[in-house]
Design an enzyme around this catalytic site. Structure first.
Site, short mmCIF file in Angstrom:
data_model
loop_
_atom_site.label_atom_id
_atom_site.label_comp_id
_atom_site.label_asym_id
_atom_site.label_seq_id
_atom_site.Cartn_x
_atom_site.Cartn_y
_atom_site.Cartn_z
N SER A 96 0.84 -1.20 0.00
CA SER A 96 0.00 0.00 0.00
C SER A 96 0.87 1.25 0.00
O SER A 96 1.60 1.50 -0.95
CB SER A 96 -0.96 -0.04 1.19
N ASP A 108 -1.26 0.99 -4.24
CA ASP A 108 -2.14 -0.01 -4.86
C ASP A 108 -3.51 0.56 -5.22
O ASP A 108 -4.43 -0.18 -5.54
CB ASP A 108 -2.30 -1.23 -3.96
N ASP A 138 -2.48 6.08 -3.53
CA ASP A 138 -1.37 5.36 -2.91
C ASP A 138 -0.88 4.27 -3.84
O ASP A 138 -1.34 4.17 -4.99
CB ASP A 138 -1.80 4.80 -1.55
N ASP A 184 -6.05 2.05 -3.67
CA ASP A 184 -7.29 1.91 -2.93
C ASP A 184 -7.53 3.09 -2.00
O ASP A 184 -8.51 3.12 -1.24
CB ASP A 184 -7.36 0.58 -2.17
#
Length: 365
Positions: free
Chosen positions: A100, A240, A238, A242
């Site tokens: 993340s 990834d 960010d 999400d």
């Protein structure tokens, strides 16, 4: 002692503690426990972010899937919500290799059942199946996953099919690409909705964008970019994709829970579920039949959304202070329907916030 542990969103730790046997062991424990009871298709979709270590860890996860009797599908680098959507579509389990927003020397695994994110009870089941991960075992020969290059396109169509093609017409948007796994998709999607998009700041080195605790260098870069007066907004995610980040024309970064509030109103939610860390403006703003507070972490928000649905709420949404938005119900948008996606997503709050500002004829500030 290993740094690996489950937190508010999956398993995370130092890359040195995750590569090789530990990633094989944790993935195998997931497939043997949660996967065995929830995934009748015996299929696992696997994705990753753009960290240096992610491709090798994803290959190890594919080998673990094969050893557990699952057909492994390689979805390549893609946003975590795109992988979750594919798992729902296939009735498959999913593993996303991502740290993340944390630095390059760390990474992690996010696990999904066919109906969405794993629960805290599922985490306990994985740990029970894991045993002593420090007792290094022997991994079988690598087994390559079968590639599916169309998963990102199916995620793109989720939005292009639901929203009108001109919802962002006239907006000038800087897309801070850095090393986000959604950097090209985000720019293309916004342009497809009519925005004048300028990609900036692409990086071959991983940039740990935190959408809640902003790094000083990111704040400075955004402020300097927006000082030119050339853009109405700047957007990014960010690692990834999400968690969203949206800045206004003056370079001010909007709070993640404000993005969630705007998005929930734009979608006409009658119940919203947020952690205790989200601002009190959500209750003060009004407009929702129910506001439910939970502990911090997407599994708790998801449990709260399910509780609201059982109580009779028609359109349920959840969001966190980091801006990640979870859609618990199908939503009618004009003549189209945006299907539920009960996992954190950055694309929806970016689209909805920009569209809401354009519809109102107001700046984002």
């Amino acid at each position: 002692m290993s740094s690996l542990k489950f937190g508010t969103s999956g398993l995370r730790g130092l890359v040195a503690d995750l590569v090789g046997w530990p990633s094989y062991a944790y993935a195998g424990a997931f497939f043997r426990s949660v996967g065995a009871t929830s995934c009748a298709s015996r299929t696992a979709v696997i994705g990753r972010d753009l960290r240096d270590s992610s491709a090798d860890i994803a290959a190890t996860v594919a080998t673990a899937a094969a050893a557990a009797g699952f057909a492994a599908i390689d979805c390549g680098p893609l946003p975590t919500p795109a992988l979750a959507l594919e798992a729902i579509r296939r009735g498959a389990c999913a593993v996303m290799v991502t740290g993340s927003h944390i630095p390059q020397d760390r990474n992690g695994l996010k696990f999904y059942r066919p109906d969405g994110e794993i629960t805290k009870a599922d985490e306990a089941a994985i740990l029970a199946a894991l045993g002593d991960v420090s007792a290094v075992g022997t991994m079988p020969a690598p087994v390559a996953a079968t590639p599916d290059p169309d998963v990102v396109e199916r995620y793109r169509r989720r939005y292009s099919a639901a929203f009108a093609p001109d919802i962002l017409a006239g907006l000038r948007v800087a897309v801070y690409q850095q090393s986000s796994v959604a950097r090209d998709l985000l720019a293309d999607l916004l342009a497809g909705f009519g925005a004048e998009v300028t990609p900036i700041g692409r990086s071959d080195t991983f940039v740990p964008i935190d959408t809640e605790a902003h790094r000083p260098e990111d704040v400075t870069y955004i402020a300097e970019t927006m000082a030119s007066g050339a853009y109405d907004a700047l957007v990014t995610t960010d690692g990834d994709a999400d968690r969203p980040l949206v800045a206004d024309a003056a370079g001010g970064i909007l709070r993640g829970d404000v993005l969630g509030l705007i998005t929930a109103r734009y979608l006409g939610a009658d119940a919203v579920v947020v952690p205790v860390t989200a601002g009190s403006a959500i209750e003060r703003a009004g407009g929702f039949a129910q506001v439910l507070r939970t502990r911090v972490g997407s599994p708790f928000v998801i449990a709260g959304m399910e509780q609201a649905q059982r109580a009779g709420a028609k359109t349920v949404a959840g969001f966190e202070a980091n801006g990640g938005f979870l859609l618990g119900s199908d939503v009618a948008l004009g003549g189209s329907v945006l299907p539920a996606l009960p996992t954190r997503d950055a694309m929806l709050p970016i689209l909805a916030t920009l569209a809401a500002a354009r519809d109102a004829g107001l700046p984002l500030a």
